[in-house]
Design a protein around this motif. Structure first.
Motif, PDB file in Angstrom:
ATOM      1  N   GLN A  77       8.781 -12.928   8.307  1.00  0.00           N
ATOM      2  CA  GLN A  77       8.186 -11.783   7.644  1.00  0.00           C
ATOM      3  C   GLN A  77       8.270 -10.566   8.541  1.00  0.00           C
ATOM      4  OE1 GLN A  77       4.211 -13.136   6.840  1.00  0.00           O
ATOM      5  NE2 GLN A  77       3.419 -12.321   8.763  1.00  0.00           N
ATOM      6  N   ALA A  78       8.207  -9.407   7.915  1.00  0.00           N
ATOM      7  CA  ALA A  78       8.254  -8.141   8.644  1.00  0.00           C
ATOM      8  C   ALA A  78       7.223  -7.196   8.042  1.00  0.00           C
ATOM      9  CB  ALA A  78       9.638  -7.520   8.555  1.00  0.00           C
ATOM     10  N   LYS A  79       6.357  -6.681   8.885  1.00  0.00           N
ATOM     11  CA  LYS A  79       5.359  -5.691   8.471  1.00  0.00           C
ATOM     12  C   LYS A  79       5.968  -4.315   8.717  1.00  0.00           C
ATOM     13  CE  LYS A  79       0.983  -4.187   7.894  1.00  0.00           C
ATOM     14  NZ  LYS A  79       0.191  -4.377   6.723  1.00  0.00           N
ATOM     15  N   VAL A  80       6.096  -3.515   7.655  1.00  0.00           N
ATOM     16  CA  VAL A  80       6.701  -2.186   7.720  1.00  0.00           C
ATOM     17  C   VAL A  80       5.610  -1.142   7.490  1.00  0.00           C
ATOM     18  CG1 VAL A  80       8.414  -0.642   6.694  1.00  0.00           C
ATOM     19  CG2 VAL A  80       8.870  -3.104   6.823  1.00  0.00           C
TER      20      VAL A  80
ATOM     21  N   TYR B 285       8.067  -1.306  12.564  1.00  0.00           N
ATOM     22  CA  TYR B 285       7.990  -2.636  11.970  1.00  0.00           C
ATOM     23  C   TYR B 285       7.862  -3.682  13.067  1.00  0.00           C
ATOM     24  CZ  TYR B 285      12.861  -3.491  13.274  1.00  0.00           C
ATOM     25  OH  TYR B 285      14.026  -3.665  13.972  1.00  0.00           O
ATOM     26  N   THR B 286       7.257  -4.778  12.686  1.00  0.00           N
ATOM     27  CA  THR B 286       7.189  -5.961  13.531  1.00  0.00           C
ATOM     28  C   THR B 286       7.665  -7.126  12.676  1.00  0.00           C
ATOM     29  OG1 THR B 286       5.333  -5.092  14.786  1.00  0.00           O
ATOM     30  CG2 THR B 286       5.705  -7.467  14.901  1.00  0.00           C
ATOM     31  N   ALA B 287       8.718  -7.778  13.136  1.00  0.00           N
ATOM     32  CA  ALA B 287       9.290  -8.903  12.396  1.00  0.00           C
ATOM     33  C   ALA B 287       9.106 -10.190  13.205  1.00  0.00           C
ATOM     34  CB  ALA B 287      10.765  -8.664  12.124  1.00  0.00           C
ATOM     35  N   HIS B 288       8.732 -11.230  12.520  1.00  0.00           N
ATOM     36  CA  HIS B 288       8.645 -12.571  13.101  1.00  0.00           C
ATOM     37  C   HIS B 288       9.580 -13.451  12.291  1.00  0.00           C
ATOM     38  CE1 HIS B 288       4.980 -11.492  15.282  1.00  0.00           C
ATOM     39  NE2 HIS B 288       4.630 -10.843  14.190  1.00  0.00           N
TER      40      HIS B 288
ATOM     41  N   ASP C 126       0.872  -1.171   0.000  1.00  0.00           N
ATOM     42  CA  ASP C 126       0.000   0.000   0.000  1.00  0.00           C
ATOM     43  C   ASP C 126       0.914   1.227   0.000  1.00  0.00           C
ATOM     44  OD1 ASP C 126      -1.954   1.944   0.309  1.00  0.00           O
ATOM     45  OD2 ASP C 126      -2.284   1.528   2.435  1.00  0.00           O
ATOM     46  N   ALA C 127       1.461   1.545  -1.198  1.00  0.00           N
ATOM     47  CA  ALA C 127       2.428   2.649  -1.309  1.00  0.00           C
ATOM     48  C   ALA C 127       1.754   3.979  -0.989  1.00  0.00           C
ATOM     49  CB  ALA C 127       3.005   2.666  -2.717  1.00  0.00           C
ATOM     50  N   PRO C 128       2.405   4.873  -0.323  1.00  0.00           N
ATOM     51  CA  PRO C 128       3.694   4.824   0.366  1.00  0.00           C
ATOM     52  C   PRO C 128       3.547   4.547   1.863  1.00  0.00           C
ATOM     53  CG  PRO C 128       3.012   7.092   0.249  1.00  0.00           C
ATOM     54  CD  PRO C 128       1.899   6.260  -0.357  1.00  0.00           C
ATOM     55  N   ASN C 129       2.565   3.750   2.232  1.00  0.00           N
ATOM     56  CA  ASN C 129       2.243   3.556   3.643  1.00  0.00           C
ATOM     57  C   ASN C 129       2.789   2.283   4.272  1.00  0.00           C
ATOM     58  OD1 ASN C 129       0.549   5.942   3.699  1.00  0.00           O
ATOM     59  ND2 ASN C 129      -0.862   4.748   2.443  1.00  0.00           N
ATOM     60  N   THR C 130       2.649   1.158   3.589  1.00  0.00           N
ATOM     61  CA  THR C 130       2.996  -0.107   4.228  1.00  0.00           C
ATOM     62  C   THR C 130       3.270  -1.212   3.213  1.00  0.00           C
ATOM     63  OG1 THR C 130       2.256  -1.738   5.871  1.00  0.00           O
ATOM     64  CG2 THR C 130       0.577  -0.832   4.433  1.00  0.00           C
ATOM     65  N   TYR C 131       4.045  -2.182   3.638  1.00  0.00           N
ATOM     66  CA  TYR C 131       4.173  -3.452   2.940  1.00  0.00           C
ATOM     67  C   TYR C 131       4.677  -4.491   3.920  1.00  0.00           C
ATOM     68  CZ  TYR C 131       9.160  -2.171   1.862  1.00  0.00           C
ATOM     69  OH  TYR C 131      10.476  -1.791   1.898  1.00  0.00           O
ATOM     70  N   THR C 132       4.590  -5.732   3.491  1.00  0.00           N
ATOM     71  CA  THR C 132       5.113  -6.841   4.287  1.00  0.00           C
ATOM     72  C   THR C 132       6.228  -7.496   3.491  1.00  0.00           C
ATOM     73  OG1 THR C 132       2.976  -7.204   5.343  1.00  0.00           O
ATOM     74  CG2 THR C 132       4.546  -9.031   5.418  1.00  0.00           C
ATOM     75  N   ILE C 133       7.347  -7.721   4.157  1.00  0.00           N
ATOM     76  CA  ILE C 133       8.485  -8.393   3.553  1.00  0.00           C
ATOM     77  C   ILE C 133       8.451  -9.849   4.007  1.00  0.00           C
ATOM     78  CG2 ILE C 133      11.004  -8.486   3.366  1.00  0.00           C
ATOM     79  CD1 ILE C 133      10.964  -5.512   4.392  1.00  0.00           C
ATOM     80  N   VAL C 134       8.400 -10.759   3.068  1.00  0.00           N
ATOM     81  CA  VAL C 134       8.463 -12.188   3.374  1.00  0.00           C
ATOM     82  C   VAL C 134       9.848 -12.651   2.925  1.00  0.00           C
ATOM     83  CG1 VAL C 134       7.459 -14.462   2.943  1.00  0.00           C
ATOM     84  CG2 VAL C 134       5.976 -12.436   3.029  1.00  0.00           C
TER      85      VAL C 134
END
Length: 180
Positions: free
Chosen positions: A91-94, A109-112, A69-77
């Protein structure tokens, strides 16, 4: 392992978003990163070296950006293999939120993550500590990279090298420190 942090970035949200999606900036800011190369839509091949306690390994893996959801958020897997050292995946939610002043941005961010192999055997305290150290170094470098263009050029004296030798030496010293 779970890691949650918030950082204030000294740039507007759109600048922070562009930097977070620039592979050259990320390669320069991620400790131990050797390469990040596009490998499909919102997918990247990553190679990096990491040390966790007595275990040092070169990891190769993939990183995918989802729920963008540019430029607000993404999730890195992400997932990576480090040979006999083991593996890491997670994964990390930014999330980027513009600050009230509109010239800075709050990144949270929250990373698991899960690790296996030798990495899992050395204990969660060492793994968590190494992850926090890498994240801290990343944000230190990332903030410096974001403000690099804002700095006033230093006045060079007549005896200062004009061909950038002084700056090159500084980079070598910085690189040496970051590898230890």
């Amino acid at each position: 392992m779970e890691l949650t942090e918030t950082h204030s970035l000294p740039v507007p949200q759109d600048v922070a978003w562009a930097a977070l999606n620039d592979t050259e900036i990320l390669r320069a800011c991620i400790p131990g990163c050797e390469s990040i190369e596009a490998d499909g839509d919102n997918a990247y091949a990553v190679a990096m070296t990491a040390s966790v306690g007595p275990v040092k390994a070169k990891f190769k893996g993939r990183m995918n950006l989802v729920d963008i959801d540019a430029p607000n958020t993404y999730t890195i897997v992400f997932e990576g293999q480090g040979g006999t050292a083991g593996f890491g995946k997670g994964q990390a939610k930014v999330v980027l939120v513009p600050a009230d002043d509109a010239v800075s941005t709050t990144l949270s961010y929250t990373a698991h993550a899960q690790v296996g192999g030798k990495l899992a055997q050395i204990g969660s305290r060492l793994v968590d500590g190494a992850a926090k150290k890498i994240a801290g170094e990343f944000f230190k470098r990332f903030s410096a990279e974001l403000t690099k263009g804002d700095e006033e050029p230093a006045n060079q004296s007549d005896d200062a090298p004009a061909d950038g030798e002084q700056k090159k030496g500084k980079r070598s010293w910085t690189a040496w420190i970051s590898k230890s």
